[in-house]
Scaffold this motif. Structure first.
Motif, mmCIF file in Angstrom:
data_model
loop_
_atom_site.group_PDB
_atom_site.id
_atom_site.type_symbol
_atom_site.label_atom_id
_atom_site.label_comp_id
_atom_site.label_asym_id
_atom_site.label_seq_id
_atom_site.Cartn_x
_atom_site.Cartn_y
_atom_site.Cartn_z
ATOM 1 N N ASP A 1 -6.306 45.367 -33.499
ATOM 2 C CA ASP A 1 -7.467 44.764 -32.423
ATOM 3 C C ASP A 1 -8.556 45.896 -32.217
ATOM 4 O OD1 ASP A 1 -8.586 43.420 -30.646
ATOM 5 O OD2 ASP A 1 -7.202 43.255 -29.062
ATOM 6 N N MET A 2 -9.655 45.740 -32.729
ATOM 7 C CA MET A 2 -10.736 46.585 -32.704
ATOM 8 C C MET A 2 -11.372 46.524 -31.188
ATOM 9 S SD MET A 2 -10.157 48.266 -35.223
ATOM 10 C CE MET A 2 -11.508 49.400 -35.132
ATOM 11 N N ARG A 3 -12.030 47.706 -30.677
ATOM 12 C CA ARG A 3 -12.789 47.697 -29.530
ATOM 13 C C ARG A 3 -14.252 47.100 -29.624
ATOM 14 N NH1 ARG A 3 -16.624 51.197 -30.271
ATOM 15 N NH2 ARG A 3 -16.603 53.078 -31.387
ATOM 16 N N ARG A 4 -14.729 46.803 -28.687
ATOM 17 C CA ARG A 4 -16.069 46.228 -28.683
ATOM 18 C C ARG A 4 -17.073 47.021 -29.267
ATOM 19 N NH1 ARG A 4 -20.954 45.858 -25.359
ATOM 20 N NH2 ARG A 4 -21.510 43.682 -25.294
ATOM 21 N N ASN A 5 -17.743 46.339 -30.256
ATOM 22 C CA ASN A 5 -18.913 47.000 -31.027
ATOM 23 C C ASN A 5 -18.304 48.124 -32.037
ATOM 24 O OD1 ASN A 5 -21.025 45.835 -29.652
ATOM 25 N ND2 ASN A 5 -21.096 47.470 -28.289
ATOM 26 N N ALA A 6 -17.010 47.849 -32.628
ATOM 27 C CA ALA A 6 -16.441 48.855 -33.729
ATOM 28 C C ALA A 6 -17.136 48.650 -34.672
ATOM 29 C CB ALA A 6 -14.884 48.589 -33.624
ATOM 30 N N PHE A 7 -17.516 47.473 -35.269
ATOM 31 C CA PHE A 7 -18.193 47.230 -36.487
ATOM 32 C C PHE A 7 -19.675 47.702 -36.474
ATOM 33 C CE2 PHE A 7 -14.283 44.665 -37.113
ATOM 34 C CZ PHE A 7 -13.982 44.953 -38.605
ATOM 35 N N ILE A 8 -20.188 47.481 -35.420
ATOM 36 C CA ILE A 8 -21.669 47.874 -35.440
ATOM 37 C C ILE A 8 -21.573 49.467 -35.474
ATOM 38 C CG2 ILE A 8 -23.465 48.318 -33.785
ATOM 39 C CD1 ILE A 8 -22.976 45.340 -32.578
ATOM 40 N N ASP A 9 -20.842 50.090 -34.639
ATOM 41 C CA ASP A 9 -20.557 51.309 -34.815
ATOM 42 C C ASP A 9 -20.358 52.082 -36.185
ATOM 43 O OD1 ASP A 9 -21.293 51.742 -32.180
ATOM 44 O OD2 ASP A 9 -19.248 52.110 -31.359
ATOM 45 N N TYR A 10 -19.491 51.335 -36.814
ATOM 46 C CA TYR A 10 -19.126 51.748 -38.224
ATOM 47 C C TYR A 10 -20.239 51.623 -39.169
ATOM 48 C CZ TYR A 10 -17.624 50.994 -43.139
ATOM 49 O OH TYR A 10 -17.577 50.901 -44.457
ATOM 50 N N MET A 11 -20.926 50.254 -39.125
ATOM 51 C CA MET A 11 -22.359 50.147 -39.836
ATOM 52 C C MET A 11 -23.172 51.196 -39.737
ATOM 53 S SD MET A 11 -21.576 47.694 -42.059
ATOM 54 C CE MET A 11 -22.914 47.193 -42.602
ATOM 55 N N GLY B 1 -25.208 54.313 -42.137
ATOM 56 C CA GLY B 1 -26.586 54.165 -42.291
ATOM 57 C C GLY B 1 -26.769 52.560 -42.597
ATOM 58 N N LYS B 2 -26.194 51.698 -42.297
ATOM 59 C CA LYS B 2 -26.214 50.248 -42.931
ATOM 60 C C LYS B 2 -26.279 49.239 -41.606
ATOM 61 C CE LYS B 2 -24.275 51.084 -47.424
ATOM 62 N NZ LYS B 2 -23.349 50.462 -48.410
ATOM 63 N N LEU B 3 -26.800 49.671 -40.417
ATOM 64 C CA LEU B 3 -26.961 48.838 -39.464
ATOM 65 C C LEU B 3 -28.170 47.854 -39.750
ATOM 66 C CD1 LEU B 3 -25.617 47.958 -36.503
ATOM 67 C CD2 LEU B 3 -27.055 49.412 -35.637
ATOM 68 N N GLY B 4 -27.897 46.542 -39.719
ATOM 69 C CA GLY B 4 -28.904 45.666 -39.595
ATOM 70 C C GLY B 4 -29.293 45.221 -40.999
ATOM 71 N N GLY B 5 -30.530 44.470 -41.001
ATOM 72 C CA GLY B 5 -31.247 43.673 -42.381
ATOM 73 C C GLY B 5 -30.163 42.910 -42.815
ATOM 74 N N GLN B 6 -29.926 43.327 -44.365
ATOM 75 C CA GLN B 6 -29.034 42.407 -45.250
ATOM 76 C C GLN B 6 -27.639 42.975 -45.478
ATOM 77 O OE1 GLN B 6 -30.737 39.218 -45.916
ATOM 78 N NE2 GLN B 6 -31.762 40.343 -44.199
ATOM 79 N N ASN B 7 -27.398 44.001 -44.602
ATOM 80 C CA ASN B 7 -26.158 44.630 -44.886
ATOM 81 C C ASN B 7 -25.281 43.952 -44.026
ATOM 82 O OD1 ASN B 7 -27.343 46.987 -46.150
ATOM 83 N ND2 ASN B 7 -28.095 47.627 -44.287
ATOM 84 N N LYS B 8 -23.764 43.881 -44.905
ATOM 85 C CA LYS B 8 -22.851 43.386 -44.423
ATOM 86 C C LYS B 8 -21.576 44.149 -44.599
ATOM 87 C CE LYS B 8 -23.346 40.235 -48.334
ATOM 88 N NZ LYS B 8 -24.735 40.866 -48.676
ATOM 89 N N VAL B 9 -20.650 43.814 -43.572
ATOM 90 C CA VAL B 9 -19.398 44.557 -43.895
ATOM 91 C C VAL B 9 -18.388 43.714 -45.095
ATOM 92 C CG1 VAL B 9 -17.083 45.220 -42.927
ATOM 93 C CG2 VAL B 9 -19.127 45.046 -41.463
ATOM 94 N N PRO B 10 -17.978 44.462 -45.954
ATOM 95 C CA PRO B 10 -16.908 43.864 -46.890
ATOM 96 C C PRO B 10 -15.771 42.948 -46.434
ATOM 97 C CG PRO B 10 -17.833 45.851 -47.749
ATOM 98 C CD PRO B 10 -18.082 46.085 -46.419
#
Length: 496
Positions: free
Chosen positions: A458-468, A472-481
């Motif tokens: 159970d990941m904390r809030r914004n964990a995936f945003i912080d990971y991206m 260097g892949k926050l935003g645009g067309q980037n996505k988490v596999p």
């Protein structure tokens, strides 16, 4: 009714008529594209190396042109990057679309003027086809936004180079620019979080009616608006009526997005790639995306179970089967020949030809032979959330845990909830049961005590945003596999 919506309806009728015409003759449409591609390709270095001049049939083509990924095509692309002409296509590309590969580092995908035109006209046709089907055109009279990458372009060998969305931004016609958001200056901001704040500044008081982007980044936009205003999106943008998206499966994000919006809105799914615009949703009532068989791409398909064979089966559109997973191979009017784009699809209709995107050919978990694919984990999540209707999801990814400190190996699901289940253990059990029903090999491994059932982190809030952001892949067309067969992403998330 505004002038744009008034004029759009007869144009939409004309576009829909053209779509119907070519979709009723799918094999003929593909044969026409095939002949056009070969006529140009035979005069290129690639065409001469592969004896295009003697090709008369698709069988001839298969015999002369092997399947290649980017690494295998790289020697030809390097020649283009060094300024050589007539290598893969006539002349030089108009653009290079710059993408990040998981194994190839930075990839430079050639785009010609014809392939760029097809990118834009396909987006246009998806929207106008929707207008024709539903009669809703009023959104064209208000603000339109596409949450995209920067339109700033660099140069490689005198060829303009940038992200796909940035390239396409330069081809938006003037009649749409007057109500397009964000401004060019804002769109050029590299830092996604700063850019998002400026986008909100520009749109908060605007009459936004169409919003387009990858679902997780649209959700971030909605969340930031709510943080500023305390309102749902329907109360900030009362006339918002159409959400256009692509890049990921919408279902895991649907509940939270619509909860943030506060009302139902129509959606259009699109399937663009740097290599070409593959498909778009042509119906609000029928499943799947219409495969674009007349747009400068000749398609081939390989059954996914044969993809890594030395000589896999390759079939054209006339020989595909419904419900079967295929790897997508394209030959296009930018000089990509026998090119594997890495995606997998299955056909849900052959009249017309409609597909669903099922995952990535290299994105799977098979640490013990289970070969779990993206479609299966997304369906397992979807079916589980239907049984836990209060749960809302932000993002998730799955990785194998082969050598845990205690117990048997297992699959580890890293999940960030917007609203977590009251009983995480029951949710985990149901998720595992759903996956077992979807994948018999996984079920056998659980039954045979080779694997223990999945575990949720159970990941904390914004964990995936912080990971991206860390990648260097926050935003645009980037996505988490959605899933991977190693623990690189899992380790990075675990360290946050």
């Amino acid at each position: 009714m505004g002038i744009r919506s008034f004029l759009a309806k007869p144009i939409a009728s004309y576009i829909a008529s053209g779509i119907r015409k070519w979709s009723l003759d799918p094999v003929g449409s593909q044969q026409k594209v095939f002949d056009q591609l070969l006529a140009v390709g035979k005069n290129t270095a690639f065409g001469k190396d592969h004896d295009f001049g003697s090709i008369k049939t698709y069988e001839d083509f298969r015999a002369r042109v092997p399947i290649r990924d980017y690494e295998e095509l790289r020697p030809y692309i390097e020649r283009v990057l060094h300024g050589e002409r007539d290598v893969l296509w006539e002349g030089k590309p108009a653009y290079f679309s710059k993408t990040s590969g998981t194994t190839s580092g930075i990839k430079y995908i050639p785009m010609t003027r014809a392939s760029v035109v097809h990118q834009f006209t396909s987006s246009r046709d998806a929207v106008l086809n929707y207008v024709h089907e539903t009669g809703n055109a009023s959104f064209l009279d208000g603000g339109l936004i596409f949450l995209s990458g920067s339109p700033v372009l660099s140069e490689k060998a005198g060829i303009k180079t940038g992200r796909l969305s940035g390239i396409i931004n330069h081809h938006v016609p003037a009649y749409l620019r007057t109500n397009q958001k964000p401004s060019y200056a804002t769109n050029c901001i590299d830092d996604w979080e700063e850019k998002l704040e400026r986008i909100i500044d520009e749109t908060l008081t605007a009459d936004m009616r169409l919003i387009s982007g990858i679902p997780p980044w649209a959700q971030m936009y909605f969340d930031r608006i709510h943080a500023r205003t305390g309102k749902k999106i329907k109360d900030v943008f009362p006339s918002f009526s159409l959400f256009v998206y692509g890049g990921v499966n919408f279902e895991p994000y649907r509940a939270k997005l619509f909860e943030s919006i506060g009302k139902p809105v129509d959606t259009i799914e699109t399937y663009p790639a740097s290599e070409g615009f593959i498909a778009y949703q042509d119906s609000q009532t029928e499943p799947g995306l219409l495969l674009l068989l007349n747009g400068g791409i000749f398609f081939e398909f390989i059954p996914t179970e044969e993809y890594f064979n030395e000589k896999p089966t390759r079939v054209g559109i006339e020989d595909v089967e419904l419900g079967k997973n295929y790897a997508v191979i394209i030959n296009n009017n930018a000089g990509l020949w026998g090119y594997s784009i890495g995606d997998t699809v299955k056909f849900v209709s052959k009249n017309p030809y409609r597909i669903e995107v099922t995952g990535r050919i290299k994105h799977f978990i098979s640490a013990f032979g289970e070969h779990v694919i993206g479609e299966e984990v997304e369906k397992a999540m979807k079916y589980t959330m239907e049984k836990f209707p209060g749960v809302e999801l932000v993002e998730f990814t799955v990785a194998p845990h082969v050598t845990p400190t205690e117990g048997l190996p297992h699959h580890e699901w890293y999940i960030e909830f917007a609203k977590a289940p009251g009983n995480l253990e029951a949710f985990s059990q149901e998720l595992d049961n759903q996956l077992r029903q979807l994948n018999v090999y996984y079920d056998d491994l659980i039954s045979g005590s080779i694997l223990s059932r999945l575990r949720i982190r159970d990941m904390r809030r914004n964990a995936f945003i912080d990971y991206m952001k860390s990648q260097g892949k926050l935003g645009g067309q980037n996505k988490v596999p959605r899933l991977s067969n190693d623990r690189k992403i899992a380790s990075a998330l675990g360290a946050l």
